[in-house]
Motif scaffolding. Structure first.
Motif, short mmCIF file in Angstrom:
data_model
loop_
_atom_site.label_atom_id
_atom_site.label_comp_id
_atom_site.label_asym_id
_atom_site.label_seq_id
_atom_site.Cartn_x
_atom_site.Cartn_y
_atom_site.Cartn_z
N SER A 47 20.63 17.80 26.07
CA SER A 47 20.29 16.49 25.54
C SER A 47 19.01 16.58 24.71
CB SER A 47 20.12 15.48 26.68
OG SER A 47 20.11 14.16 26.18
N ALA A 48 18.42 15.43 24.45
CA ALA A 48 17.18 15.37 23.68
C ALA A 48 16.00 15.82 24.52
CB ALA A 48 16.94 13.95 23.18
N SER A 49 14.95 16.25 23.87
CA SER A 49 13.76 16.74 24.56
C SER A 49 13.14 15.67 25.46
CB SER A 49 12.72 17.20 23.54
OG SER A 49 12.35 16.13 22.68
N TRP A 50 13.29 14.39 25.07
CA TRP A 50 12.65 13.34 25.86
C TRP A 50 13.26 13.17 27.25
CZ3 TRP A 50 16.68 10.10 26.50
CH2 TRP A 50 17.61 9.97 25.45
N VAL A 51 14.46 13.73 27.48
CA VAL A 51 15.05 13.65 28.82
C VAL A 51 14.20 14.42 29.83
CG1 VAL A 51 17.07 14.24 30.21
CG2 VAL A 51 17.38 13.24 27.97
N THR A 52 13.40 15.38 29.34
CA THR A 52 12.50 16.09 30.26
C THR A 52 11.58 15.10 30.96
OG1 THR A 52 10.80 16.49 28.55
CG2 THR A 52 12.53 18.15 28.80
N GLY A 53 11.20 14.03 30.26
CA GLY A 53 10.36 13.01 30.87
C GLY A 53 11.07 12.28 31.99
N LEU A 113 6.03 11.34 23.72
CA LEU A 113 6.78 11.43 22.47
C LEU A 113 6.78 12.86 21.94
CD1 LEU A 113 5.34 8.26 20.66
CD2 LEU A 113 7.30 8.42 22.20
N PHE A 114 7.85 13.21 21.23
CA PHE A 114 7.86 14.51 20.57
C PHE A 114 7.54 14.28 19.10
CE2 PHE A 114 9.24 18.41 18.68
CZ PHE A 114 8.84 19.35 19.61
N PRO A 115 6.46 14.88 18.59
CA PRO A 115 5.93 14.53 17.28
C PRO A 115 6.77 14.99 16.09
CG PRO A 115 4.75 16.42 18.16
CD PRO A 115 5.67 15.94 19.26
N THR A 116 6.67 14.25 15.02
CA THR A 116 7.23 14.66 13.72
C THR A 116 6.11 15.07 12.78
OG1 THR A 116 7.19 12.37 12.91
CG2 THR A 116 9.23 13.14 13.94
N TRP A 117 4.87 14.95 13.25
CA TRP A 117 3.69 15.29 12.45
C TRP A 117 3.54 16.81 12.45
CZ3 TRP A 117 -2.16 14.94 13.55
CH2 TRP A 117 -2.87 14.59 12.40
N VAL A 118 3.68 17.42 11.29
CA VAL A 118 3.70 18.88 11.18
C VAL A 118 2.43 19.52 11.72
CG1 VAL A 118 3.82 20.82 9.58
CG2 VAL A 118 5.32 18.85 9.25
N LYS A 119 1.31 18.89 11.45
CA LYS A 119 0.04 19.44 11.92
C LYS A 119 0.04 19.58 13.44
CE LYS A 119 -4.96 18.55 11.90
NZ LYS A 119 -6.05 17.61 11.49
#
Length: 463
Positions: free
Chosen positions: A296-302, A373-379
């Motif tokens: 599933s999505a990474s957020w399921v780890t939460g 949250l899993f970021p979309t910010w490349v930095k």
């Protein structure tokens, strides 16, 4: 390994579970950049706005926002502490569905909406599909300057297949596999990396005495199923804000049918369970060892961290989701961004706030650490601290290093302006095909017709 970590809030997904409600206008003919839009310039309109947070700087212009991100109060305080020219005034929303319903009411009333709103990526198309464009194109306020700061998939999720920029991407849900290392070790079964190996591993576990299932197929998985199809490079839905009168629906492709036939076979042979997701039983099975793995999505780890009752001695690990072959693309499930609405009182200032809110190291740290949250910010994705973070729940594994590669490889999906209806209908069809064992081909043909007929009734042309 401490299994009793603090419970994370249920809506870690930030758009994963909550689906959009029907709020689209009849399709008209807006321009490729978003059509006719209201741009306002009233800096004092929000002076008496009621805020969930305490605004500490008096006499400063306020910008209002509706959001349900966990720990968003900390993000708001961080922004307000670092800005003297504007203060963010937050209304806490319980979830995405409530947000969309309330925004739809404000649209009909032509007042009462926020300056900025949190929206799941799947919800955005409905607000730019008609003659009235309810999300502001941020390109006119310099949004292109921050494009390179975000992952390609994140950015594509807010442009909606057009030259416009309808929001700022905040989070994503890279598709991964969480698995019980202790179960695979106990039965001496190799952790699968392909779907062929997944099927074989599931059979081996049962043959060697494992009483559970290797995993689960969720007919009600909405975006979960789209991710499975995307691994076959099949986009079942297509819509571009630059051509708002047209949609494309394709469930009759060989890729879609082969994916459903695969899961139908595994369900029939009792290799996988077919439990609906986000139910009490589903939560229980994830933590009690009924599933040896969960894709599933990474957020399921939460969710896993927050559910009590995990087996003593359980050892969780994370790896990439199984693939079909070397050409299988990186895929995603869920995610959301923030957008400026056409009811913003001072449009340019709201755009400034939207573009700066998460453009900050501290804000990103709060989003990742406190909001889940899993970021979309490349930095953030590229930072050593992020990639080297050792997650105690996952046996001190550097989970982000696994997830970041998938997140950066994701290209983005397209959604329909009536996505809620489409998700409801696909759930019915997948239940018939996988859980009830009905013919996949004829079921997908029927689903295609149902959705195409609905689109035509709503005034869209079906490509």
């Amino acid at each position: 390994m401490n299994k009793k970590l603090p419970k994370m809030l249920a809506l870690i997904a930030a758009g994963c579970m909550t689906m959009s409600v029907g709020a689209c206008s009849s399709p008209g003919a807006p321009s490729a950049s978003g059509g006719s839009q209201t741009v306002s310039n009233d800096a004092s309109a929000n002076d008496n706005a009621k805020c969930q947070n305490t605004v500490k700087k008096d006499g400063v212009e306020k910008v209002t926002i509706w959001a349900w991100y966990p720990a968003f109060d900390k993000i708001v305080d961080n922004f307000n502490d670092t800005h003297d020219d504007v203060q963010l005034c937050w209304t806490k929303m319980p979830d995405g569905m409530t947000t969309y319903q309330k925004f739809s009411t404000a649209i009909k009333a032509k007042s009462g909406g926020p300056d900025i709103i949190q929206l799941g990526y799947d919800a955005m198309p409905q607000y730019v599909s008609g003659v009235e464009q309810h999300l502001i194109d941020l390109k006119q306020f310099g949004a292109e300057k921050i494009k390179s700061d975000y992952t390609e998939g994140g950015w594509n999720s807010v442009t909606l297949g057009s030259d416009a920029v309808y929001g700022v991407p905040v989070d994503a849900g890279p598709f991964v596999m969480m698995y019980r290392k202790d179960i695979f070790d106990k039965y001496d079964v190799k952790v699968p990396t392909t779907w062929a190996e997944y099927e074989q591993a599931g059979k081996e576990l049962r043959e060697k005495g494992f009483e559970g299932h290797i995993g689960n197929f969720e007919a009600n998985g909405t975006g979960w199923n789209l991710a499975l199809f995307a691994q076959k490079t099949d986009d079942v839905y297509s819509y571009s804000a630059s051509n708002p009168e047209q949609v494309s629906i394709n469930f009759e492709s060989e890729g879609v049918k082969s994916v459903l036939e695969y899961w139908q076979r595994l369900a029939k042979e009792d290799v996988v369970a077919t439990d609906d997701s986000f139910t009490a039983e589903w939560y229980k099975k994830i933590v009690d060892g009924s599933y040896a793995s969960y894709v599933s999505a990474s957020w399921v780890t939460g969710y896993i961290k927050g559910v009590s009752g995990a087996e003593e001695g359980s050892v969780w690990q994370v790896t990439k989701a199984p693939v079909w072959d070397d050409s299988t693309p990186a895929v995603n499930y869920g995610g959301s961004g923030i957008a400026v609405t056409d009811q913003a009182k001072h449009t340019e200032k709201a755009a400034q706030v939207a573009m700066e809110l998460f453009q900050d190291d501290k804000a990103q740290e709060i989003a990742v650490t406190d909001s889940g949250l899993f970021p979309t910010w490349v930095k953030k994705l590229d930072s050593d601290a992020f990639k080297n973070y050792e997650d105690e729940f996952f046996n001190n594994q550097k989970v982000n290093a696994v997830l970041a590669e998938t997140a950066q490889g994701y290209q983005g999906y397209e959604y329909l302006p009536f996505q809620t209806y489409a998700f409801d209908e696909q759930t019915k069809a997948f239940t018939k095909a996988v859980k009830d064992g009905e013919d996949v081909s004829s079921t997908m043909t029927a689903l295609d017709k149902t959705l195409s007929d609905y689109a035509t009734q709503q005034g869209f042309t079906v490509k």
